[in-house]
Design a protein around this motif. Sequence first.
Motif, short mmCIF file in Angstrom:
data_model
loop_
_atom_site.label_atom_id
_atom_site.label_comp_id
_atom_site.label_asym_id
_atom_site.label_seq_id
_atom_site.Cartn_x
_atom_site.Cartn_y
_atom_site.Cartn_z
N ARG A 202 0.83 -1.21 0.00
CA ARG A 202 0.00 0.00 0.00
C ARG A 202 0.87 1.27 0.00
N LYS A 205 1.32 3.79 -2.85
CA LYS A 205 0.38 4.94 -2.97
C LYS A 205 -0.55 4.92 -4.19
N SER A 227 1.25 -6.88 -2.23
CA SER A 227 0.48 -7.28 -1.04
C SER A 227 -1.00 -7.24 -1.41
N ARG A 228 -1.82 -7.81 -0.55
CA ARG A 228 -3.26 -7.78 -0.82
C ARG A 228 -3.80 -6.35 -0.78
N GLN A 241 -0.51 -11.16 -6.35
CA GLN A 241 -0.66 -11.15 -4.87
C GLN A 241 0.09 -12.30 -4.20
N VAL A 242 0.89 -11.93 -3.21
CA VAL A 242 1.65 -12.90 -2.42
C VAL A 242 0.97 -13.02 -1.06
N THR A 245 -3.96 -15.62 0.78
CA THR A 245 -5.01 -15.75 -0.23
C THR A 245 -4.46 -15.42 -1.62
N SER A 260 3.97 -3.72 5.11
CA SER A 260 4.14 -3.70 6.57
C SER A 260 4.64 -5.03 7.13
N GLN A 264 -0.47 -12.51 7.18
CA GLN A 264 -1.07 -13.10 5.97
C GLN A 264 -0.20 -12.88 4.73
N HIS A 265 0.62 -11.84 4.76
CA HIS A 265 1.57 -11.65 3.66
C HIS A 265 2.79 -12.54 3.89
N ASN A 279 11.09 0.32 4.12
CA ASN A 279 9.88 0.85 4.76
C ASN A 279 10.27 2.09 5.57
N ASP A 297 12.16 6.58 2.90
CA ASP A 297 11.10 6.78 1.91
C ASP A 297 11.43 5.98 0.64
N LEU A 298 10.54 5.08 0.29
CA LEU A 298 10.80 4.22 -0.86
C LEU A 298 10.95 5.03 -2.14
C1 LIG Z 1 -8.20 -13.70 5.69
C2 LIG Z 1 -7.15 -12.73 5.25
C3 LIG Z 1 -6.32 -13.05 4.19
C4 LIG Z 1 -5.34 -12.17 3.76
N1 LIG Z 1 -4.54 -12.53 2.73
C5 LIG Z 1 -3.52 -11.71 2.39
C6 LIG Z 1 -2.59 -12.07 1.37
O1 LIG Z 1 -2.71 -13.10 0.72
N2 LIG Z 1 -1.58 -11.23 1.09
C7 LIG Z 1 -1.40 -10.04 1.75
O2 LIG Z 1 -0.44 -9.32 1.44
N3 LIG Z 1 -2.27 -9.67 2.73
C8 LIG Z 1 -3.33 -10.46 3.03
N4 LIG Z 1 -4.21 -10.06 3.97
C9 LIG Z 1 -4.15 -8.64 4.44
C10 LIG Z 1 -3.10 -8.39 5.50
O3 LIG Z 1 -3.67 -8.63 6.77
C11 LIG Z 1 -2.62 -6.95 5.43
O4 LIG Z 1 -3.73 -6.08 5.55
C12 LIG Z 1 -1.89 -6.58 4.15
O5 LIG Z 1 -0.86 -7.51 3.91
C13 LIG Z 1 -1.28 -5.19 4.29
O6 LIG Z 1 -0.68 -4.82 3.09
P1 LIG Z 1 0.45 -3.73 3.08
O7 LIG Z 1 1.56 -4.16 3.96
O8 LIG Z 1 0.75 -3.43 1.67
O9 LIG Z 1 -0.30 -2.44 3.65
P2 LIG Z 1 -0.13 -1.68 5.02
O10 LIG Z 1 -0.30 -2.57 6.18
O11 LIG Z 1 -1.00 -0.48 4.94
O12 LIG Z 1 1.40 -1.23 5.02
C14 LIG Z 1 1.93 -0.27 4.16
C15 LIG Z 1 3.37 -0.05 4.58
O13 LIG Z 1 3.96 0.87 3.69
C16 LIG Z 1 4.84 1.70 4.45
N5 LIG Z 1 5.00 2.94 3.69
C17 LIG Z 1 4.06 3.87 3.38
N6 LIG Z 1 4.59 4.87 2.66
C18 LIG Z 1 5.91 4.58 2.48
C19 LIG Z 1 6.98 5.22 1.82
N7 LIG Z 1 6.82 6.36 1.16
N8 LIG Z 1 8.20 4.65 1.88
C20 LIG Z 1 8.40 3.49 2.56
N9 LIG Z 1 7.41 2.83 3.21
C21 LIG Z 1 6.18 3.36 3.17
C22 LIG Z 1 4.14 1.90 5.78
O14 LIG Z 1 5.06 2.26 6.79
C23 LIG Z 1 3.51 0.53 6.00
O15 LIG Z 1 4.36 -0.30 6.76
C24 LIG Z 1 -5.20 -10.90 4.41
C25 LIG Z 1 -6.04 -10.59 5.48
C26 LIG Z 1 -7.00 -11.47 5.89
C27 LIG Z 1 -7.88 -11.11 7.05
#
Ligand SMILES: Cc1cc2nc3c(=O)[nH]c(=O)nc-3n(C[C@H](O)[C@H](O)[C@H](O)COP(=O)(O)OP(=O)(O)OC[C@H]3O[C@@H](n4cnc5c(N)ncnc54)[C@H](O)[C@@H]3O)c2cc1C
Length: 313
Positions: A202, A205, A227-228, A241-242, A245, A260, A264-265, A279, A297-298
């Motif tokens: 996420r 952005k 990520s999801r 998606q890794v 799910t 993050s 689940q990831h 991160n 900052d990525l």
């Molecule tokens: C049943 C179930 C199944 C799921 N299956 C999966 C799955 O298969 N795969 C999966 O990935 N998730 C899955 N999830 C979701 C999982 O719980 C997380 O919500 C998801 O992995 C979060 O994705 P993220 O890390 O991209 O987003 P976030 O948790 O929002 O993290 C974003 C990260 O980006 C960083 N960031 C932001 N801006 C910058 C920047 N400019 N420079 C550097 N870093 C920055 C932040 O510090 C943060 O750590 C599942 C959830 C459930 C309940």
Amino acid sequence: MSNLGIYIEIKKGKIQKNVKEVVSLAKSSGNTIFGVIFTNEFQNFKDELNGFDKIINVKGDSLVFHPDSFSETIAEIIKEHDMEYFMGSYSFKAKEIFPRIAGKLDECSLVNDCVNYDFGSAIAIKPVYSGKLLKEIEIKNKLKLITLRSNVFPVVDLDAGSPELIEKTISDKIRSKVINVKKSESKSIDIMDADIIVSGGRGMKEKENFQILEGLASILNAGVGASRAAVDSEFASYNMQVGQTGKVVNPKLYIAIGISGAIQHFVGMKTSKIIVAINKDSEAPIFKKADYGIIGDLFKIVPMLKDELEKVL
Ligand SMILES: Cc1cc2nc3c(=O)[nH]c(=O)nc-3n(C[C@H](O)[C@H](O)[C@H](O)COP(=O)(O)OP(=O)(O)OC[C@H]3O[C@@H](n4cnc5c(N)ncnc54)[C@H](O)[C@@H]3O)c2cc1C
């Protein structure tokens, strides 16, 4: 000695790399190893078939993958050659074929996604509950259908030998028709095949920013994952998606960018040989799991990394 069949999957004109892992494990059993390959161009593959005692070359007017015709043909082969085992890599095609084969045959057990199989005790081990537990399953039926998780089993050197060639015509039993196939938008290497994966979360952005990752991936000859949260936000397509799910990957190098590190990831990439995290949040859980971490900052770090890599690669 029993007869053991292996599905030799062809993907984009090449034998899928994980077939070698299956052959390596099968060879340790001392059984007679049959390879089953669906192709009208056998000469293109004959030099890649080390380790097999016999090859069954399935031919036909149309060899376009269809789970009905492929599973029916393999079920016939298993019966004709009185096989006690039929194995393959746990791929998307195998997920379609193996349960159908099991449904067609009596006294048969199917165990998918194994990370170990012991021929002596007939015990298979597979991860359950997103990899939190390993389940041991004793297979009691005579016919055992087993698929193996990719990138887990060591590949051993196998002799080319001179396998006996048997030809067979593909079954025409097809009960369903594929109306449309929608191809994914991603132009990069499939993450299931990639030795290096650059994955975005996420923190990317917006969708356009994934081009930054595509640029880094092209230098590293890497696949692009997500990520999801990135997929749900429509930055990336589902086939990237890794995770729990999504896809379970096992590359040599996994670079998690703006991810993050939710459990689940993590379950989808935790067996990567080396994990690098980028991160801006020093408390992000991914840093507890990464071998190397870059806090920042990525949008500054990834272009710098790309520039430096371009100088050396
Ligand atoms: C049943 C179930 C199944 C799921 N299956 C999966 C799955 O298969 N795969 C999966 O990935 N998730 C899955 N999830 C979701 C999982 O719980 C997380 O919500 C998801 O992995 C979060 O994705 P993220 O890390 O991209 O987003 P976030 O948790 O929002 O993290 C974003 C990260 O980006 C960083 N960031 C932001 N801006 C910058 C920047 N400019 N420079 C550097 N870093 C920055 C932040 O510090 C943060 O750590 C599942 C959830 C459930 C309940």
